[in-house]
Design an enzyme around this catalytic site. Structure first.
Site, short mmCIF file in Angstrom:
data_model
loop_
_atom_site.label_atom_id
_atom_site.label_comp_id
_atom_site.label_asym_id
_atom_site.label_seq_id
_atom_site.Cartn_x
_atom_site.Cartn_y
_atom_site.Cartn_z
N HIS A 560 0.84 -1.21 0.00
CA HIS A 560 0.00 0.00 0.00
C HIS A 560 0.87 1.26 0.00
O HIS A 560 0.65 2.18 -0.79
CB HIS A 560 -0.91 -0.02 1.23
CG HIS A 560 -1.85 1.15 1.33
ND1 HIS A 560 -3.18 1.05 1.04
CD2 HIS A 560 -1.64 2.45 1.68
CE1 HIS A 560 -3.76 2.23 1.20
NE2 HIS A 560 -2.84 3.10 1.60
N GLU A 561 1.86 1.29 0.88
CA GLU A 561 2.71 2.48 0.98
C GLU A 561 3.58 2.64 -0.27
O GLU A 561 3.80 3.77 -0.74
CB GLU A 561 3.59 2.40 2.23
CG GLU A 561 2.83 2.23 3.55
CD GLU A 561 1.76 3.28 3.77
OE1 GLU A 561 1.85 4.38 3.20
OE2 GLU A 561 0.80 3.00 4.51
N HIS A 564 1.83 4.35 -3.10
CA HIS A 564 1.73 5.81 -3.00
C HIS A 564 2.86 6.52 -3.75
O HIS A 564 2.72 7.71 -4.06
CB HIS A 564 1.75 6.24 -1.53
CG HIS A 564 0.40 6.21 -0.89
ND1 HIS A 564 -0.72 6.77 -1.46
CD2 HIS A 564 -0.01 5.69 0.30
CE1 HIS A 564 -1.75 6.60 -0.66
NE2 HIS A 564 -1.36 5.94 0.40
N GLU A 583 -5.66 7.56 -1.88
CA GLU A 583 -5.92 6.47 -0.95
C GLU A 583 -6.74 5.35 -1.58
O GLU A 583 -6.52 4.17 -1.31
CB GLU A 583 -6.61 7.00 0.30
CG GLU A 583 -5.78 8.00 1.09
CD GLU A 583 -4.44 7.44 1.55
OE1 GLU A 583 -4.18 6.23 1.38
OE2 GLU A 583 -3.65 8.22 2.08
#
Length: 904
Positions: A560-561, A564, A583
Site C-alpha cells: 500500500h505504501e 503511494h 488512498e
C-alpha cells in the site's frame, strides 16, 4: 495585501493562507538543529521566491464541468502531491488530509470554542494574547496596507527575525552567465539580485548540482540592510517590505529565523520502543507548517535542501534523493546531515525523523541485538569531521550510519541517480532467486516516455530506471524490534518493490528508507518521498518461521505504501478534497501488488481479492451507518473542486474534525469505485490503463476528471453503457451512501469459496458453544472432537467478525478458539477482532491480550477503549483506564483526546 478576511480559523476546517496565486516558493534551504533537551528545533529557512507571471481564470477543461468562471489559480504543470498518511485505528483508515473549499463557502458544521479547537489540533489551549495577535516584528503597524504581503502557512513557531538575503557577493563570484548580473548606473542592486535569483531558479535540471550549491551559498549570505516587517497570527506568517507594492518588487530571497514549540503538532517528541528519545514529523492535518513556514496548497511545488544537526549518536532520516553521510562536528558533539530533492513537490511531503534507530540487516538479529545493547551508549564510529569534506563529496558520497554495530553498507553507484549494485543484502536481493520475472516498462504501452511536467531530473525516460526492478532500500528500527523487522519488512521489501515495478513500471524515486515508527504513531503507515513510516502493528507477531500467513498484514501494508509512490507522490491531487485519488488507488493496488509479490496463481489472487473486498464492504457499511453524510462524500466540493480564492488561499474542510480523523471512506469507497470500473473494462485492461495513466500524468497534479476522462477516451464502449463522467460523479463521488452496484456485488463476494469455508467453520464454533450451555462447570466432560480447518489471516478476521454477531459464546468455546488458532500470535487485524470478542463476552482469561493490544498497537486500539467503556463492566473500565495511564504520554495528542473523552 492582507490575507483574505473571510477565512474563519475558529472551525474544524483548516485555513490554507499562502497567497500562491501571487508568489511561489521555488526552493527551500533549511538549516536546522535538533535540541532534545528543550524539545525544539531551531534554525532558519531561506525561501527563494518567484512572482507569478500572471493570474488567469481556469477554463472548464482545467477545472471541470460546471465550474464557475473567473477563479484565479496559478498555472502550474510541475509534479507533486501530498504526503499521505494511512491513519486509521482499524486498518485502511485516513488521517484526514482535508478538504478545500472556495473562499466564499459558508462554514457548515463543527463550530467549537477556541480552546476545544486548539486542543483537537494538538496545540493545546492558547493564552489570552494568542487568540488574536500572536507575534509581530517591531513597527509592523507602520507598514501600509498598500504594501505587498507575502503570506506563508505557519503555526506554533516562534519567529525571531525575517530578513532579505543579500546575494550580491554570491552573484559576483558565480559561474552563471554575466548577463545575469547586469552592470551600469541604471540598474539597482535590488534588480541585480532579482535577476540573479530568477536565473538561478530557471537553471536547467541537468545542472542541478551546481544549482543546489549556489542555493546553499546564497542561503549563507548576510541579511540586507532594508528591514522586512512580519506578523504571525494563529495560522500564518505575513511579511512586508515598506514601499514594495507588488510581488514583482518583493525580495526573491527571504530568510526566516525561528524555533519550533514543544507542543507544535507537526513535530512529535517522544521515546522509541527502547525508551530512547526521538523526534519525527507527525504528518498531522496541518502538515509541516509547525516545522517551518511554508506554502501548503498543492500547487506550491518546490525543491529543497536541508542541513540537520543532531546529537552524534542519532540517525537522521529524511526525504532525500541520496543517502546522507553524517559529518562529525567535534566542537559540538553533533553530526551534520545533508539531504536534497530535485523533483518539485509541496512542503507537506518534507519528512524528518531523528532517533537512536539501527539499520536492520540480513545478519541474525539476536546477535546484532546483543551487540547493540552491550554498547548502546558507546558510539565510537569514526565520522567525517565538519570542514574535511568537499561540498561535492557531501552531495554524492554514500557512507555509513552512526552505529558501528549495525552498519549501512555503502552502495556502488553508476551515473546520475541510477544505483546499479549494492553489496548489502538489505538494499538489494537477487530477484531471479525469488522467482520474480524481469519486466521492462518499455513493453507495457510503447517504448517512449514523453514527460508533460516541468523540468526536473525525471527517472521515467531513463533506460536504466526502466529495468531497475528494485531500488536501493534500507530498514530502520529500534533495537528491540530488529528481529521482527527483519523477518517481516526486510524479508518482503525487495519482493514488494519488484512486484510494484511489474505492475506500474519505473520507480519514481531512486531509493527508499523504511522506519518502524514509535508506538504512539496514530496510523499503520505513512508514505513520503524516499521514506516510509510503518507502525510496529504491521510486524509479524509470531515466532520466526511461522509462515507466510503471519506476513499478510505486513506485506499488504508495505505494498500500500509503495503504491503511494505513484498515486499520492509522483501523481497527486490538485485539490485535497479528492483524497480518494491517492488512498483509493493505493488500497486497490495493494491487493494486486501483494498478489504479484507472493507469486500466487491468478485464481488464488482473485479469491484473495474477493475476500478482502467483502471485509472492506462490511467495514464501509458499518462506517456509513455511523457517520455524518457530509463526511461520506468523495468530492464534497463537487463542481467547485479545484477552485481557490483570488490570492490562492482556501480552506481544508474537516481537516481538524476528530470524526474525520478515523474515517476510511476515501480509502474504501474509492477502492470500490476502481473495482467497479475494472469490472466494466476487464481487470488486465484496467491495469494496462494504469500504466498508461502513469506515463501520461507522472509529475503532475490531477483532478478526478483527468483520470476518468482518459479512461472514457481509452474505452469508448463505457459511454455506450451510460457510464458518462456525470453518471460516475452522481453515483460515486458527489453523494453519500453506497452505490447500487456495490450492494449487488457484495452478495456475490459473500458466496465465494474462501467465505463459504469460513461460514462452515463458524457453524462448528456455534455448535460447540451450544453444547456447553446449561452444563455445570464443575462436571468434567470430554470435549467433542472437531476438525477445524486451517484458515488464512483474512479468513480468521472474517471468522471472528461473524462470531461477534453471536449474542453468546461459552467460556470453553472462547478458550478452545484461542488455543486452536493461537490468536495471540496472529497479526494485528486478527488480534483486534479477538480483543473485540474478548470484551463482548467478558472473557477475563484473555484480558491480558486486550491490555497488550492497547499498549503495543496504539494505531488500532482506539475503538477498543470505547468497547471497554460501553459494556459498563467495572473490571473492563478499570482495564481501559489503566492502559491509558500507561501510554498517554506517548500517544498522539488528538488520539489521546478522543480516548480521554471516552473514558473520563
Amino acid at each position: 495585501m492582507e490575507p483574505d478576511g473571510d477565512l474563519n480559523p475558529d472551525t474544524d476546517d483548516l485555513p490554507l493562507r499562502a497567497n500562491t496565486n501571487h508568489i511561489l516558493v521555488k526552493h527551500y534551504v533549511l538549516d536546522l538543529t535538533v535540541h532534545f533537551d528543550r524539545k525544539v528545533i531551531s534554525g532558519s529557512a531561506v525561501l527563494f521566491l518567484e512572482p507569478c507571471s500572471g493570474v488567469r481564470s481556469k477554463t472548464e477543461d482545467d477545472i471541470g464541468p460546471g465550474a464557475g468562471e473567473g477563479d484565479g489559480t496559478v498555472e502550474s504543470q510541475e509534479g507533486f502531491v501530498c504526503r499521505f498518511q494511512d491513519a486509521d485505528t482499524m486498518e485502511d483508515g485516513t488521517k484526514g488530509l482535508g478538504k478545500t473549499t472556495t473562499r466564499t463557502e459558508k462554514m457548515s458544521t463543527g463550530e467549537r470554542d477556541r480552546d476545544e479547537f486548539l486542543a483537537l489540533s494538538g496545540a493545546g489551549s492558547p493564552t489570552a494574547p494568542e487568540t488574536k495577535t500572536i507575534q509581530s516584528s517591531h513597527l509592523w503597524e507602520t507598514t501600509s496596507n498598500n504594501d505587498f504581503t507575502l503570506v506563508l502557512d505557519c503555526c506554533d513557531l516562534d519567529v525571531s527575525k525575517v530578513e532579505e538575503v543579500d546575494v550580491t557577493s554570491v552573484s559576483a563570484t558565480s559561474s552563471l552567465p554575466p548577463e545575469v548580473t547586469p552592470k551600469g548606473s541604471g540598474v539597482s542592486s535590488a534588480n541585480q539580485q532579482t535577476a540573479f535569483i530568477q536565473k538561478l531558479i530557471s537553471m536547467p535540471s541537468g545542472q542541478w548540482r551546481q544549482k543546489h550549491q549556489l542555493f546553499s551559498l546564497c542561503s549563507r549570505a548576510p541579511g540586507a540592510q532594508d528591514v522586512l516587517h512580519f506578523h504571525r497570527d494563529r495560522w500564518s506568517l505575513q511579511v512586508r517590505k515598506k514601499r514594495v507594492t507588488s510581488p514583482q518588487e518583493f525580495p526573491c530571497a527571504v530568510r526566516v529565523c525561528y524555533e519550533t514549540r514543544p507542543t507544535g503538532c507537526s513535530v512529535r517528541w517522544t521515546k522509541d520502543q527502547d525508551s530512547r528519545v526521538c523526534v519525527y514529523t507527525a504528518g498531522s492535518p496541518i502538515n509541516n507548517r509547525a516545522l517551518f513556514p511554508c506554502q501548503e496548497p498543492p500547487v506550491a511545488m518546490s525543491t529543497w535542501q536541508a542541513t540537520v544537526r543532531a546529537p552524534s549518536e542519532c540517525v537522521v532520516l529524511m526525504s532525500g534523493e541520496e543517502q546522507a553521510v553524517p559529518i562529525e562536528d567535534r566542537d559540538t558533539r553533533f553530526s551534520v546531515w545533508n539531504y536534497h530533492v530535485t523533483m518539485p513537490m509541496p512542503a507537506s511531503t518534507f519528512t524528518l525523523a531523528v532517533g537512536h534507530w539501527c539499520q536492520v540487516t540480513a545478519e541474525t538479529p539476536p546477535r546484532v541485538e546483543r551487540g547493540v545493547k552491550d554498547k548502546m551508549d558507546c558510539d565510537k564510529q569514526v565520522k567525517p569531521v565538519a570542514g574535511e569534506w568537499t561540498e561535492a563529496g557531501l552531495v554524492s558520497g554514500l557512507g555509513n550510519s552512526s552505529s558501528e554495530l549495525v552498519k549501512l553498507s555503502p552502495l556502488q553507484t553508476g551515473s546520475g541517480d541510477q544505483t546499479t549494485r549494492s553489496h548489502s543484502a538489505s538494499c538489494y536481493s537477487s530477484l531471479e532467486d525469488e522467482g520474480l520475472s524481469v519486466t521492462d516498462y518499455s513493453g507495457t504501452v510503447d517504448g517512449s516516455i514523453s514527460c508533460s511536467h516541468g523540468d526536473y531530473p525525471c527517472r521515467f525516460p531513463e533506460r536504466l530506471a526502466r529495468s531497475q526492478r528494485v531500488i536501493p532500500h534500507r530498514v530502520f528500527a529500534p533495537v528491540c524490534l530488529l528481529e521482527k523487522a527483519q523477518m517481516g519488512v526486510l524479508k518482503l521489501l525487495s519482493q514488494c518493490l519488484a512486484a510494484a515495478h511489474t505492475i506500474l513500471g519505473v520507480h519514481p524515486f531512486p531509493r527508499l528508507d523504511v522506519l518502524i515508527i514509535p508506538a504512539g504513531f496514530s496510523s499503520l503507515g505513512m508514505a513520503s518521498p524516499h521514506i516510509i513510516f510503518l507502525s510496529q502493528s504491521v510486524l509479524p507477531a509470531g515466532s520466526p518461521g511461522s509462515g507466510q500467513n503471519s506476513l499478510s498484514l505486513c506485506g499488504s501494508r508495505v505494498c500500500h505504501e509503495i503504491a503511494h509512490s505513484w498515486f499520492g507522490l509522483v501523481i497527486g491531487a490538485r485539490d485535497w478534497t479528492e483524497e480518494w485519488i491517492s488512498e483509493g488507488f493505493a488500497t486497490y493496488l495493494e491487493d494486486i501488488i501483494w498478489a504479484q509479490a507472493q507469486q500466487i496463481s491468478s485464481q488464488d489472487a482473485v479469491e484473495q481479492s474477493d475476500l478482502k473486498a467483502l471485509l472492506r464492504w462490511r467495514r464501509l457499511s458499518d462506517e456509513l451507518q455511523n457517520s455524518e453524510e457530509e463526511l461520506q462524500i468523495l468530492r464534497p466540493n463537487m463542481e467547485n473542486t479545484g477552485r481557490v480564492s483570488e490570492s490562492g488561499s482556501s480552506m481544508v474542510k474537516h481537516a481538524l474534525n476528530p470524526d474525520k480523523t478515523f474515517m476510511q471512506v476515501h480509502y474504501l469507497k474509492g477502492y470500490f469505485l476502481l473495482r467497479f470500473l475494472a469490472s466494466q473494462v476487464g481487470e488486465q485492461q484496467f491495469i494496462d490503463f494504469f500504466r498508461l495513466f502513469v506515463k501520461r500524468y507522472h509529475g503532475q497534479l490531477i483532478l478526478s476528471q483527468d483520470f476518468l476522462q482518459l479512461l472514457l477516451i481509452t474505452f469508448p464502449d463505457m459511454e455506450r453503457k451510460d457510464l458518462t463522467l456525470n453518471a460516475i460523479y452522481a453515483d460515486w463521488l458527489d453523494r453519500p451512501g453506497i452505490p447500487k452496484w456495490l450492494c449487488e456485488r457484495s452478495a456475490v463476494w459473500s458466496k465465494t469459496r474462501l467465505v463459504e469455508e469460513v461460514k462452515a467453520e463458524v457453524v462448528k464454533w456455534i455448535l460447540l458453544s451450544q453444547s456447553h450451555q446449561g452444563k455445570s462447570r464443575k462436571r468434567k466432560r470430554r470435549e467433542p472432537k472437531v476438525n477445524y480447518k486451517k484458515l488464512t489471516s483474512e479468513q480468521l478476521v472474517m471468522l471472528l467478525e461473524l462470531l461477534l454477531e453471536e449474542s453468546e459464546l461459552s467460556v470453553a468455546t472462547m478458550h478452545t478458539l484461542q488455543r486452536t488458532y493461537t490468536l495471540q500470535n496472529q497479526d494485528a487485524e486478527v488480534r483486534h477482532r479477538w480483543c473485540e470478542l474478548v470484551v463482548k463476552h467478558a472473557y477475563s482469561q484473555a484480558y491480558g491480550d486486550v491490555e497488550h493490544f492497547l499498549i503495543h498497537d496504539q494505531a488500532m486500539g482506539v475503538y477498543l477503549y470505547g468497547e471497554l467503556m460501553v459494556q459498563e463492566d467495572p473490571v473492563q473500565q478499570a482495564l481501559a483506564r489503566r492502559c491509558l495511564s500507561l501510554v498517554q504520554e506517548e500517544m498522539d495528542q488528538s488520539t489521546r483526546r478522543v480516548v480521554e473523552e471516552m473514558i473520563l
